[in-house]
Motif scaffolding. Structure first.
Motif, PDB file in Angstrom:
ATOM      1  N   GLN A 248     -25.608  -4.411  -7.794  1.00 13.03           N
ATOM      2  CA  GLN A 248     -24.766  -5.176  -8.706  1.00 13.03           C
ATOM      3  C   GLN A 248     -24.644  -4.494 -10.067  1.00 13.03           C
ATOM      4  OE1 GLN A 248     -25.882  -9.327  -8.754  1.00 13.03           O
ATOM      5  NE2 GLN A 248     -25.513  -9.569  -6.566  1.00 13.03           N
ATOM      6  N   LEU A 249     -25.719  -3.834 -10.512  1.00 13.54           N
ATOM      7  CA  LEU A 249     -25.639  -3.089 -11.765  1.00 13.54           C
ATOM      8  C   LEU A 249     -24.672  -1.915 -11.625  1.00 13.54           C
ATOM      9  CD1 LEU A 249     -26.507  -2.449 -14.650  1.00 13.54           C
ATOM     10  CD2 LEU A 249     -28.503  -1.232 -13.699  1.00 13.54           C
TER      11      LEU A 249
ATOM     12  N   THR B 198     -22.739  -2.143 -19.377  1.00 10.21           N
ATOM     13  CA  THR B 198     -23.650  -3.082 -18.714  1.00 10.21           C
ATOM     14  C   THR B 198     -25.057  -2.504 -18.672  1.00 10.21           C
ATOM     15  OG1 THR B 198     -21.816  -3.844 -17.343  1.00 10.21           O
ATOM     16  CG2 THR B 198     -24.032  -4.482 -16.668  1.00 10.21           C
TER      17      THR B 198
ATOM     18  N   ALA C 157     -29.050  -5.986 -14.333  1.00  7.26           N
ATOM     19  CA  ALA C 157     -28.598  -7.023 -13.408  1.00  7.26           C
ATOM     20  C   ALA C 157     -29.797  -7.853 -12.975  1.00  7.26           C
ATOM     21  CB  ALA C 157     -27.913  -6.408 -12.196  1.00  7.26           C
TER      22      ALA C 157
ATOM     23  N   ALA D 201     -25.334  -8.383 -15.706  1.00 10.72           N
ATOM     24  CA  ALA D 201     -24.640  -8.730 -14.464  1.00 10.72           C
ATOM     25  C   ALA D 201     -25.495  -9.699 -13.652  1.00 10.72           C
ATOM     26  CB  ALA D 201     -24.352  -7.482 -13.640  1.00 10.72           C
ATOM     27  N   THR D 202     -24.886 -10.765 -13.190  1.00  9.79           N
ATOM     28  CA  THR D 202     -25.527 -11.709 -12.271  1.00  9.79           C
ATOM     29  C   THR D 202     -24.474 -12.150 -11.255  1.00  9.79           C
ATOM     30  OG1 THR D 202     -24.949 -13.692 -13.537  1.00  9.79           O
ATOM     31  CG2 THR D 202     -27.029 -12.604 -14.110  1.00  9.79           C
TER      32      THR D 202
END
Length: 605
Positions: free
Chosen positions: A425-426, A436, A439, A548-549
């Protein structure tokens, strides 16, 4: 599908209690035999002397299970094994589960039992593997119909796709968006879904039937079904929109009175909430002298307060296995059972029905968990069902999406699978916004690990889309938001405080985020604030971090209210696509990806 929390969230407004070993005064089957006039042994019941009418006492078989989660095919890895304690105290693991084998076991168990009921305690669907989840769990409902399920409570996962979809699963009809998957219209469940404590907010009435009465001849047993009151805390807002979830104990006690007014004295509660036994072995005897702590968790508090009018509790949600007695409000022992998860076990309970009183002879109740072994013949009708749906899913499910060098398990406080998802996700988030920083992944959204050993049609180490779907079946989006360092620290503290105090939910961190978790401390202090580092540097409370989630966490789910306060939101693709892109970019047949070391959180015990 919406996100979900772990399968064992804490309950609010209740404290967890420890149930000590066997309650004093539990009558044995032998004691019952002495107490019943003319009864020579358990199961030998007699009517009028010299008569040929029905006997006064009738044994009723109750077969039960819980938390199937659409696992029609045998689950893999640790999800497909159970632990059995041996006579000498050692343990061994047994491969278990698979609807083809469960059908065989249940059908064999029913032989010779004219009075037999099959019941479940929720989460029959939701968080399902591709073969079921791709088709909105119609295959699982079809399988449960063939299995002979009579009744089940709803679980939190029955609300993953909302009330309207749950109603469709009960009543039938084609999916409103995807239509019909086969030439035959989906007919819905032959069994009853019970939702006594789930109300339509406007009408103040139960969404589905609150109770159901099983009848055979003059024998009748009522079933009340509830899910955990905290369902809105662990299901996306869309899934529970327009619904109210009421207290389990108050609801069960209310409908027990309703059943009694209708002349039903024998009552079983199906409760999608559970406990934590002192042993992980399915055949652990938590009532045996010297057994230790027995069972703890939310079900203890519930069981101690549910009216004595209820004769047995079939439970679930925590994915644990136990057969225990817990005292009712009158101090009398009452059977409480749970059959693990994923179809690995079933519970066989004998309820002795007294025709004279219409009630269950509580001191005669016997119960045991049994393994759904894979050493029995497969049920042919289930094999045909799986073949049919696999053929429809194959063009999507068999597509390779990556390669691994070894099993990537979903076990431990910090799991290798959780870390891999956070890394994925990262990496994806950075393609949307290079700034970013990290995550975070909720542990309950990781439904399985990845298994190295090949399945039919694939080689060792190949990860297929179907396997990825099993790991992340919810179709959450990957969301980016700005959080201050102070908010990030607070979010990490919420893992072990507030609604997560008694059952912590440890977020899975992406590479670069490290800290210490000290279990010798209490509450939020278990997160050692001074130890939190991002790429080696302390978190600056005044700085802004791009995080990020998944969409569930970004909405404050699982008790992470601070994550719901982020700003500058950016919504990306679904989380499974992010995982697929990461595996594709970072692995190949000659260079498979290795399991993460799961060393980002230092544990002090």
């Amino acid at each position: 599908m919406p996100a979900t929390s772990p399968s064992y969230p804490p309950r609010r407004r209740r404290t967890h209690h420890r149930l000590l070993t066997a309650a004093a005064g539990i009558a044995t089957a032998g004691a019952l035999a002495a107490a019943l006039p003319g009864t020579a042994a358990a199961g030998e019941h007699h009517g009028k002397p010299g008569g040929h009418g029905p006997s006064r006492y009738q044994d009723v078989q109750l077969l039960s299970f819980n938390d199937l989660h659409g696992n029609l095919e045998p689950p893999t890895g640790s999800s497909g094994r159970v632990t059995e304690v041996q006579a000498d105290g050692t343990t061994k693991t047994i491969d278990a589960g698979g609807i083809e084998y469960m059908a065989t076991h249940l059908r064999e168990a029913r032989k010779g039992n004219r009075y037999s009921i099959t019941a479940a305690a929720g989460d029959m669907v939701g968080a399902s593997p591709l073969i079921s989840g791709l088709f909105h769990d119609e295959p699982t409902i079809e399988a449960l119909n063939k299995l002979g399920l009579d009744v089940t409570s709803v679980g939190n996962h029955e609300f993953d796709e909302g009330a309207a979809e749950l109603t469709r699963l009960q009543k039938g009809g084609c999916h409103p968006k995807d239509g019909c998957y086969t030439a035959k219209k989906f007919k819905g469940a032959d069994f009853r879904y019970l939702a006594a404590n789930v109300l339509n907010e406007k009408r103040k009435t139960p969404l589905l039937d609150p109770y159901w009465v099983w009848r055979k001849g003059d024998v009748k047993i009522g079933f009340i079904g509830v899910t955990l009151e905290g369902t809105p805390d662990i299901v996306s807002a869309d899934g529970v929109k327009g619904l109210a979830f009421k207290d389990e104990v108050e609801t069960i006690n209310k409908y027990a009175k309703v059943l009694q007014r209708q002349g039903v004295q024998s009552i079983v509660a199906l409760i999608h909430e559970g406990g934590f036994p002192a042993s992980s072995s399915y055949n652990y005897d938590c009532d045996a002298p010297g057994a230790g702590a027995g069972i703890s968790g939310p079900i203890v508090d519930i069981a101690k307060n549910v009216t004595p009018a209820v004769d047995a509790l079939v439970t679930g949600h925590t994915h644990n296995a136990y057969v225990c007695t817990i005292p009712d409000p009158a101090g009398k022992p009452r059977m409480v059972t749970s059959a693990s998860s994923f179809g690995r076990l079933y519970t066989d309970t004998t309820l002795t029905y007294d025709r004279r009183t219409g009630d269950i002879v509580r001191t005669a109740v016997k119960s045991a968990n049994h393994v759904v072994t894979r050493t029995v013949p497969k049920a042919a009708d289930m094999t045909s069902l799986i073949t049919k749906w696999n053929a429809l899913a194959a063009p999507i499910g068999n597509r390779p999406i990556g390669y691994i060098s070894a099993d990537i398990p979903n076990t431990g406080t910090e799991s290798p699978m959780g870390d891999l998802i956070a890394d994925a996700q990262l990496a994806y988030a950075k393609t949307l916004d290079p700034s970013t920083s990290l995550a975070l992944m909720n542990p309950g959204g990781v439904r399985a690990g990845l298994t190295y050993a090949s399945k039919a049609g694939e080689g060792d180490g190949v990860v297929t889309y179907a396997e990825g779907f099993t790991v992340q079946p919810f179709a959450n989006t990957v969301n980016l938001q700005d959080l201050t360092g102070a908010q990030l620290i607070q979010a990490l503290r919420e893992q072990v405080s507030g609604s997560n105090t008694d059952a912590p939910k440890i977020l899975q961190p992406s590479a670069g985020l490290t800290y210490t978790l000290d279990w010798t401390k209490t509450g939020a202090d278990r997160v050692v604030t001074d130890s939190i580092r991002l790429n080696g540097a302390p978190i600056d409370p005044a700085a802004t971090y791009r995080v990020a989630t998944n969409s569930f966490l970004a909405g404050g789910g699982d008790g992470f209210t601070t994550l719901g306060e982020g700003t500058n939101d950016l919504v990306g693709t679904d989380d499974l696509t992010a995982l697929e892109q990461y595996l594709t970019a970072n692995s190949s047949p000659t260079s498979p990806i290795a399991p993460p070391a799961a060393d980002r959180i230092t544990i002090v015990q």
